[in-house]
Design an enzyme around this catalytic site. Structure first.
Site, PDB file in Angstrom:
ATOM      1  N   ARG A  95     -10.645 -20.397 -14.793  1.00 48.09           N
ATOM      2  CA  ARG A  95     -10.028 -19.246 -14.124  1.00 48.09           C
ATOM      3  C   ARG A  95     -10.342 -17.957 -14.856  1.00 48.09           C
ATOM      4  NH1 ARG A  95      -3.907 -20.100 -13.671  1.00 48.09           N
ATOM      5  NH2 ARG A  95      -3.999 -18.058 -12.707  1.00 48.09           N
ATOM      6  N   HIS A 117       3.771 -11.893 -16.041  1.00 46.25           N
ATOM      7  CA  HIS A 117       3.444 -13.281 -16.367  1.00 46.25           C
ATOM      8  C   HIS A 117       2.336 -13.386 -17.398  1.00 46.25           C
ATOM      9  CE1 HIS A 117       5.095 -14.383 -12.112  1.00 46.25           C
ATOM     10  NE2 HIS A 117       6.060 -14.169 -12.985  1.00 46.25           N
ATOM     11  N   SER A 142       4.042 -14.119  -2.163  1.00 44.69           N
ATOM     12  CA  SER A 142       4.815 -14.956  -1.229  1.00 44.69           C
ATOM     13  C   SER A 142       6.305 -14.848  -1.522  1.00 44.69           C
ATOM     14  CB  SER A 142       4.378 -16.420  -1.357  1.00 44.69           C
ATOM     15  OG  SER A 142       4.581 -16.843  -2.703  1.00 44.69           O
ATOM     16  N   ASN A 200       1.115  -7.670   3.517  1.00 49.23           N
ATOM     17  CA  ASN A 200       0.744  -9.086   3.446  1.00 49.23           C
ATOM     18  C   ASN A 200       0.203  -9.517   4.818  1.00 49.23           C
ATOM     19  OD1 ASN A 200       0.909 -12.034   3.198  1.00 49.23           O
ATOM     20  ND2 ASN A 200       2.264 -11.641   1.443  1.00 49.23           N
TER      21      ASN A 200
HETATM   22  C1  BV8 Z   1      11.993 -18.357 -15.665  1.00 49.62           C
HETATM   23  C2  BV8 Z   1       1.339 -17.357 -14.812  1.00 49.62           C
HETATM   24  C3  BV8 Z   1      13.949 -18.528 -16.925  1.00 49.62           C
HETATM   25  C4  BV8 Z   1       0.599 -18.632 -15.014  1.00 49.62           C
HETATM   26  C5  BV8 Z   1       3.039 -17.774 -13.130  1.00 49.62           C
HETATM   27  C6  BV8 Z   1      13.234 -25.108 -12.792  1.00 49.62           C
HETATM   28  C7  BV8 Z   1      12.997 -25.010 -14.149  1.00 49.62           C
HETATM   29  C8  BV8 Z   1      12.634 -23.820 -14.728  1.00 49.62           C
HETATM   30  C9  BV8 Z   1      12.505 -22.697 -13.952  1.00 49.62           C
HETATM   31  C10 BV8 Z   1      12.726 -22.815 -12.609  1.00 49.62           C
HETATM   32  C11 BV8 Z   1      13.101 -23.986 -12.009  1.00 49.62           C
HETATM   33  N1  BV8 Z   1      13.259 -23.766 -10.675  1.00 49.62           N
HETATM   34  C12 BV8 Z   1      12.974 -22.475 -10.412  1.00 49.62           C
HETATM   35  C13 BV8 Z   1      12.668 -21.901 -11.564  1.00 49.62           C
HETATM   36  C14 BV8 Z   1      12.295 -20.570 -11.754  1.00 49.62           C
HETATM   37  C15 BV8 Z   1      10.771 -20.555 -11.716  1.00 49.62           C
HETATM   38  C16 BV8 Z   1      10.364 -20.388 -10.267  1.00 49.62           C
HETATM   39  O1  BV8 Z   1      10.495 -19.299  -9.744  1.00 49.62           O
HETATM   40  N2  BV8 Z   1       9.878 -21.452  -9.638  1.00 49.62           N
HETATM   41  C17 BV8 Z   1       9.509 -21.333  -8.235  1.00 49.62           C
HETATM   42  C18 BV8 Z   1       8.295 -22.212  -7.952  1.00 49.62           C
HETATM   43  C19 BV8 Z   1      10.718 -21.702  -7.394  1.00 49.62           C
HETATM   44  N3  BV8 Z   1      10.403 -19.419 -12.507  1.00 49.62           N
HETATM   45  C20 BV8 Z   1      10.079 -19.604 -13.779  1.00 49.62           C
HETATM   46  O2  BV8 Z   1       9.985 -20.663 -14.337  1.00 49.62           O
HETATM   47  C21 BV8 Z   1       9.873 -18.295 -14.547  1.00 49.62           C
HETATM   48  N4  BV8 Z   1      10.662 -18.320 -15.731  1.00 49.62           N
HETATM   49  O3  BV8 Z   1      12.602 -18.438 -14.635  1.00 49.62           O
HETATM   50  O4  BV8 Z   1      12.571 -18.330 -16.902  1.00 49.62           O
HETATM   51  C22 BV8 Z   1      14.168 -20.000 -17.005  1.00 49.62           C
HETATM   52  C23 BV8 Z   1      13.577 -20.694 -18.022  1.00 49.62           C
HETATM   53  C24 BV8 Z   1      13.852 -22.061 -18.132  1.00 49.62           C
HETATM   54  C25 BV8 Z   1      14.699 -22.695 -17.215  1.00 49.62           C
HETATM   55  C26 BV8 Z   1      15.254 -21.968 -16.164  1.00 49.62           C
HETATM   56  C27 BV8 Z   1      14.991 -20.611 -16.048  1.00 49.62           C
HETATM   57  C28 BV8 Z   1       8.417 -18.168 -14.926  1.00 49.62           C
HETATM   58  C29 BV8 Z   1       7.595 -17.949 -13.673  1.00 49.62           C
HETATM   59  C30 BV8 Z   1       6.169 -17.555 -14.067  1.00 49.62           C
HETATM   60  C31 BV8 Z   1       5.218 -18.676 -13.737  1.00 49.62           C
HETATM   61  N5  BV8 Z   1       3.854 -18.243 -14.019  1.00 49.62           N
HETATM   62  N6  BV8 Z   1       1.835 -17.310 -13.443  1.00 49.62           N
HETATM   63  C32 BV8 Z   1      -0.713 -18.645 -14.295  1.00 49.62           C
HETATM   64  O5  BV8 Z   1      -1.043 -17.691 -13.567  1.00 49.62           O
HETATM   65  O6  BV8 Z   1      -1.418 -19.644 -14.448  1.00 49.62           O
HETATM   66  S1  BV8 Z   1       3.561 -17.655 -11.548  1.00 49.62           S
HETATM   67  C33 BV8 Z   1       2.285 -17.693 -10.456  1.00 49.62           C
HETATM   68  O7  BV8 Z   1       2.891 -17.558  -9.171  1.00 49.62           O
HETATM   69  C34 BV8 Z   1       1.301 -16.542 -10.518  1.00 49.62           C
HETATM   70  O8  BV8 Z   1       1.585 -15.574 -11.475  1.00 49.62           O
HETATM   71  C35 BV8 Z   1       1.472 -15.939  -9.129  1.00 49.62           C
HETATM   72  O9  BV8 Z   1       1.184 -14.599  -9.090  1.00 49.62           O
HETATM   73  C36 BV8 Z   1       2.901 -16.186  -8.964  1.00 49.62           C
HETATM   74  C37 BV8 Z   1       3.611 -15.891  -7.716  1.00 49.62           C
HETATM   75  O10 BV8 Z   1       2.865 -16.297  -6.678  1.00 49.62           O
HETATM   76  P1  BV8 Z   1       2.246 -15.145  -5.753  1.00 49.62           P
HETATM   77  O11 BV8 Z   1       1.653 -14.098  -6.616  1.00 49.62           O
HETATM   78  O12 BV8 Z   1       3.254 -14.719  -4.789  1.00 49.62           O
HETATM   79  O13 BV8 Z   1       1.067 -15.920  -5.132  1.00 49.62           O
HETATM   80  P2  BV8 Z   1       1.137 -16.885  -3.867  1.00 49.62           P
HETATM   81  O14 BV8 Z   1      -0.131 -17.647  -3.860  1.00 49.62           O
HETATM   82  O15 BV8 Z   1       2.444 -17.596  -3.841  1.00 49.62           O
HETATM   83  O16 BV8 Z   1       1.165 -15.881  -2.635  1.00 49.62           O
HETATM   84  C38 BV8 Z   1       0.036 -15.085  -2.375  1.00 49.62           C
HETATM   85  C39 BV8 Z   1       0.440 -14.169  -1.246  1.00 49.62           C
HETATM   86  O17 BV8 Z   1      -0.631 -13.266  -0.989  1.00 49.62           O
HETATM   87  C40 BV8 Z   1       0.714 -14.899   0.063  1.00 49.62           C
HETATM   88  O18 BV8 Z   1       1.928 -14.391   0.621  1.00 49.62           O
HETATM   89  C41 BV8 Z   1      -0.478 -14.512   0.943  1.00 49.62           C
HETATM   90  O19 BV8 Z   1      -0.104 -14.404   2.305  1.00 49.62           O
HETATM   91  C42 BV8 Z   1      -0.824 -13.165   0.392  1.00 49.62           C
HETATM   92  N7  BV8 Z   1      -2.217 -12.742   0.602  1.00 49.62           N
HETATM   93  C43 BV8 Z   1      -3.327 -13.512   0.739  1.00 49.62           C
HETATM   94  N8  BV8 Z   1      -4.400 -12.707   0.889  1.00 49.62           N
HETATM   95  C44 BV8 Z   1      -3.961 -11.423   0.821  1.00 49.62           C
HETATM   96  C45 BV8 Z   1      -2.572 -11.442   0.629  1.00 49.62           C
HETATM   97  N9  BV8 Z   1      -1.831 -10.317   0.522  1.00 49.62           N
HETATM   98  C46 BV8 Z   1      -2.478  -9.138   0.617  1.00 49.62           C
HETATM   99  N10 BV8 Z   1      -3.818  -9.038   0.803  1.00 49.62           N
HETATM  100  C47 BV8 Z   1      -4.577 -10.154   0.910  1.00 49.62           C
HETATM  101  N11 BV8 Z   1      -5.910 -10.045   1.107  1.00 49.62           N
END
Ligand code: BV8
Length: 250
Positions: free
Chosen positions: A72, A121, A193, A217
């Site tokens: 990546r 992030h 998203s 989006n």
């Molecule tokens: C936290 C870095 C406190 C790495 C990323 C259980 C245990 C622990 C935590 C959790 C849990 N359950 C939930 C959580 C919280 C968790 C979370 O949110 N989970 C989700 C899945 C429910 N969050 C965390 O863990 C965060 N920390 O909460 O700490 C904590 C700690 C311990 C215990 C509890 C709480 C940390 C989150 C950070 C994760 N790291 N990235 C790497 O990149 O490898 S996140 C990763 O997803 C990327 O950074 C990415 O950017 C991010 C979000 O996704 P999006 O950017 O939205 O991307 P996605 O593909 O989803 O969407 C793309 C969009 O673009 C779509 O809508 C599409 O339609 C649109 N699109 C497409 N083409 C275009 C476009 N838009 C415009 N123009 C275009 N041309």
């Protein structure tokens, strides 16, 4: 011909004193970098990104995770900022106070000339050791999927300088992002998203503080209640609304 909604957003930007832009993987899609919810292809098609972006995955198979991030990183290095990134840089040159908060780790906002970018992030372009977070040098020539460096201070394996699922976000980045969402007149939410927390709650925080919020989006499912929705790719929508807001600026 712009839609009424696009004209409303252009008008709001013209009058704005403070703008916050929250971006996600979608803004880098037109630079050729897959989004987080794109199905992975090739060798990686048997994995889901969220399953690889965790400390558990790294402990289970450090070489697999290291390889994924090396691939990546080289893709991010080869990618060029697209018209969406460049439009945000242009916005920064026109409106005095524009804060960019990104969930992306690819560095493309900075490559587009944007300044003060808050990387919620972290960054794929830095590494540190897994056990003790010692900063480590990443020289491009040594950066290879087949070579997994160990920390010169403690011997622990290198990991990417990103925030994994289950890890806390950098305090300062999160505090600055919350402040920027709370103080802006206009927030643009571009290419996300809205699934990953706490980044996903920044848009509703801006709304609560009375900001004008617009989502950009191509997927209508990412509409945000209370915000305007501009359906289309960032590389088309963002230049269009800037052109409408400041027709004479080049
Ligand atoms: C936290 C870095 C406190 C790495 C990323 C259980 C245990 C622990 C935590 C959790 C849990 N359950 C939930 C959580 C919280 C968790 C979370 O949110 N989970 C989700 C899945 C429910 N969050 C965390 O863990 C965060 N920390 O909460 O700490 C904590 C700690 C311990 C215990 C509890 C709480 C940390 C989150 C950070 C994760 N790291 N990235 C790497 O990149 O490898 S996140 C990763 O997803 C990327 O950074 C990415 O950017 C991010 C979000 O996704 P999006 O950017 O939205 O991307 P996605 O593909 O989803 O969407 C793309 C969009 O673009 C779509 O809508 C599409 O339609 C649109 N699109 C497409 N083409 C275009 C476009 N838009 C415009 N123009 C275009 N041309």
């Amino acid at each position: 011909m712009l839609s009424d909604t696009e004209m409303q957003v252009a008008q709001a930007l013209r009058q704005a004193k403070r703008v916050t832009v929250l971006t996600g993987a979608g803004i880098s899609a037109e630079s050729g970098l897959p989004t987080f919810r794109d199905p992975l292809t090739g060798y990686w098609s048997k994995f889901r990104p969220a399953d690889l972006a965790t400390p558990v995955a790294f402990r289970r198979d450090p070489e697999l995770v290291w390889r994924w991030y090396c691939e990546r990183r080289s893709a991010a290095r080869a990618a060029k900022p697209n018209a969406g990134h460049l439009a945000i840089t242009k916005l920064q040159s026109i409106v005095p106070d524009v804060t960019i908060v990104t969930q992306n780790v690819d560095g493309l906002h900075q490559a587009a000339g944007s300044t003060g970018v808050i990387e919620l992030h972290g960054s794929i372009h830095s590494i540190r050791c897994f056990d003790r977070d010692h900063a480590m040098d990443l020289n491009q020539e040594d950066d290879s999927p087949d070579r997994h460096p160990a920390c010169p201070q403690c011997g622990s394996l290198a990991r990417p300088g990103v925030v994994w699922f289950g890890e806390m976000l950098p305090d300062e980045a999160l505090a600055r992002s919350i402040a920027a969402a709370s103080a802006c007149d206009v927030m643009l939410v571009v290419g996300t998203s809205g699934i990953v927390q706490p980044a996903a709650s920044l848009g509703s925080r801006a709304l609560t503080h009375g900001a004008f919020v617009a989502v950009v989006n191509p997927d209508p499912r990412s509409v945000m209640p209370g915000g305007l929705f501009l359906e289309g790719p960032a590389g088309t929508v963002l230049p269009g609304i800037l052109e409408a807001a400041w027709p004479d600026s080049k």
